[in-house]
Each structure stands twice: as structure tokens, then as C-alpha cells.
Design a protein around this motif. Structure first.
Motif, mmCIF file in Angstrom:
data_model
loop_
_atom_site.group_PDB
_atom_site.id
_atom_site.type_symbol
_atom_site.label_atom_id
_atom_site.label_comp_id
_atom_site.label_asym_id
_atom_site.label_seq_id
_atom_site.Cartn_x
_atom_site.Cartn_y
_atom_site.Cartn_z
ATOM 1 N N MET A 92 5.329 4.017 8.772
ATOM 2 C CA MET A 92 4.667 3.063 7.880
ATOM 3 C C MET A 92 3.839 2.025 8.631
ATOM 4 S SD MET A 92 5.334 4.167 4.933
ATOM 5 C CE MET A 92 4.695 2.799 3.980
ATOM 6 N N VAL A 95 0.409 1.049 7.157
ATOM 7 C CA VAL A 95 0.505 0.269 5.916
ATOM 8 C C VAL A 95 0.875 -1.174 6.245
ATOM 9 C CG1 VAL A 95 1.659 0.048 3.678
ATOM 10 C CG2 VAL A 95 1.139 2.321 4.603
ATOM 11 N N CYS A 159 4.779 -0.722 -0.574
ATOM 12 C CA CYS A 159 3.654 -0.073 -1.251
ATOM 13 C C CYS A 159 3.306 -0.782 -2.563
ATOM 14 C CB CYS A 159 3.962 1.403 -1.483
ATOM 15 S SG CYS A 159 3.967 2.356 0.067
ATOM 16 N N GLN A 163 -0.326 -2.493 -3.371
ATOM 17 C CA GLN A 163 -1.092 -2.203 -4.587
ATOM 18 C C GLN A 163 -1.346 -3.469 -5.387
ATOM 19 O OE1 GLN A 163 1.097 1.030 -6.510
ATOM 20 N NE2 GLN A 163 -0.687 2.315 -6.094
ATOM 21 N N CYS A 176 1.971 5.703 1.307
ATOM 22 C CA CYS A 176 2.544 5.202 0.043
ATOM 23 C C CYS A 176 2.522 6.269 -1.032
ATOM 24 C CB CYS A 176 1.786 3.973 -0.443
ATOM 25 S SG CYS A 176 2.167 2.514 0.528
#
Length: 176
Positions: A92, A95, A159, A163, A176
Motif C-alpha cells: 500500500m 496509496v 482507501c 476517495q 484500493c
């Protein structure tokens, strides 16, 4: 709220299944008993239920979740240390880099308000995010997961925040 609605909806099935198991065990205990001792058999399924939905040491797990959650959302903590408390941290990393690269991500802190275990390795976390000390996201819902002996912020939580921030709304965020 977006963060709470999706995460809570996913737990409905497991809560319903646990309720069915508890009721089935209680009904079985009552139907096998011919009277007198039905009330003494009832607490056993409840006790089994509570140990099945929490880690062996819930107080220690809650303390670790709170510490790691707040570490993850502390701007002073390095990305490397944040990866250690993020589910599937190495995978991850892109991200997290995007989240931390956002100016708001560098100013966000978290205050854990409530932790409810849904299994020995998962918990729902209610928290408030602050941005430069001001409440930005009150009563947010996320999940913590135990992975390799450490309680971590779940991928789903990160995630959902990406968003919500708008950084991943135009195209899917890898990971994600």
C-alpha cells in the motif's frame, strides 16, 4: 456518512450469523433440558460468543489499536513507520504516499473514540480526524485488523479516506 455506511453494512451478515448461532445454541440447550436447570445452560453460549468476537486480551488490543491508529495519522511520523501500522503496508506504499503527499494529509491527526471487536482479528474503530487542530471528520468509522501480531489501520479505511478526499475519485487508486 460514506466511511461508516459501507463498513458497517459489511458487518451485518457476520452479526446476524453470530446471533443465529447464539440463538440456536440457547434453543438446543433449552430443548434438551426437561425443566429445572434451563437458566443455568443459557449463559454458556453468551460467554462463548463474547470470547469468539474479541482477542485474548481485549484491553491490550484496544491500547495497541489506539496507539497505532494515532501513529498512522500523525504528521510527525515517518512514512516508513506508518507503513508498519498499515495493513499490507509495503503493497500500500503508493496509496500512503499519495495520502501523505496531499497537503491536508500532512496536517491530519486522529483521536480514537471507540473500539468494538467483531472478531479476534478485526475491530470497528470510531474516530475523529482533525485538520490543523480543527475537527474535519467527526465520528468517522474505520476498521483495524490484526496482521502478523500487530493491530493495523485497514486498507479499507485508507482507501475510503483517499476517495473521500477526492484524490481517487476520477480514477481507481492502485491498491484500493
Amino acid at each position: 456518512m460514506v466511511l461508516g455506511s459501507d463498513l458497517k453494512r459489511g458487518n451485518v451478515g457476520s452479526v446476524a450469523a453470530a446471533a443465529v448461532l447464539v440463538l440456536a445454541a440457547a434453543l438446543t440447550a433449552c430443548s434438551d433440558d426437561n425443566g429445572g436447570g434451563g437458566s443455568s445452560a443459557s449463559p454458556t453460549p453468551t460467554a462463548e460468543q463474547s470470547t469468539a468476537t474479541a482477542p485474548a486480551d481485549p484491553a491490550a488490543a484496544q491500547q495497541e489499536i489506539k496507539q497505532n491508529w494515532e501513529k498512522f495519522f500523525d504528521p510527525a511520523v515517518s512514512a516508513k513507520d506508518k507503513l508498519a501500522v498499515l495493513e499490507n503496508g509495503e503493497r500500500m506504499a503508493p496509496v500512503l504516499q499519495g495520502f501523505n503527499g496531499d497537503q491536508r494529509g500532512q496536517q491530519v491527526k486522529s483521536n480514537v473514540e471507540k473500539i468494538e471487536f467483531t472478531s479476534p482479528t478485526e475491530a470497528n474503530v470510531t474516530y475523529t480526524l482533525t485538520l490543523n487542530g480543527a475537527t474535519a471528520l467527526p465520528n468517522a468509522s474505520g476498521t483495524a485488523v490484526e496482521q502478523n501480531g500487530t493491530w493495523k489501520v485497514s486498507v479499507k479505511t485508507l482507501c475510503a479516506l483517499v476517495q473521500l478526499s477526492g484524490n481517487g475519485s476520477s480514477s481507481p487508486v492502485p491498491g484500493c
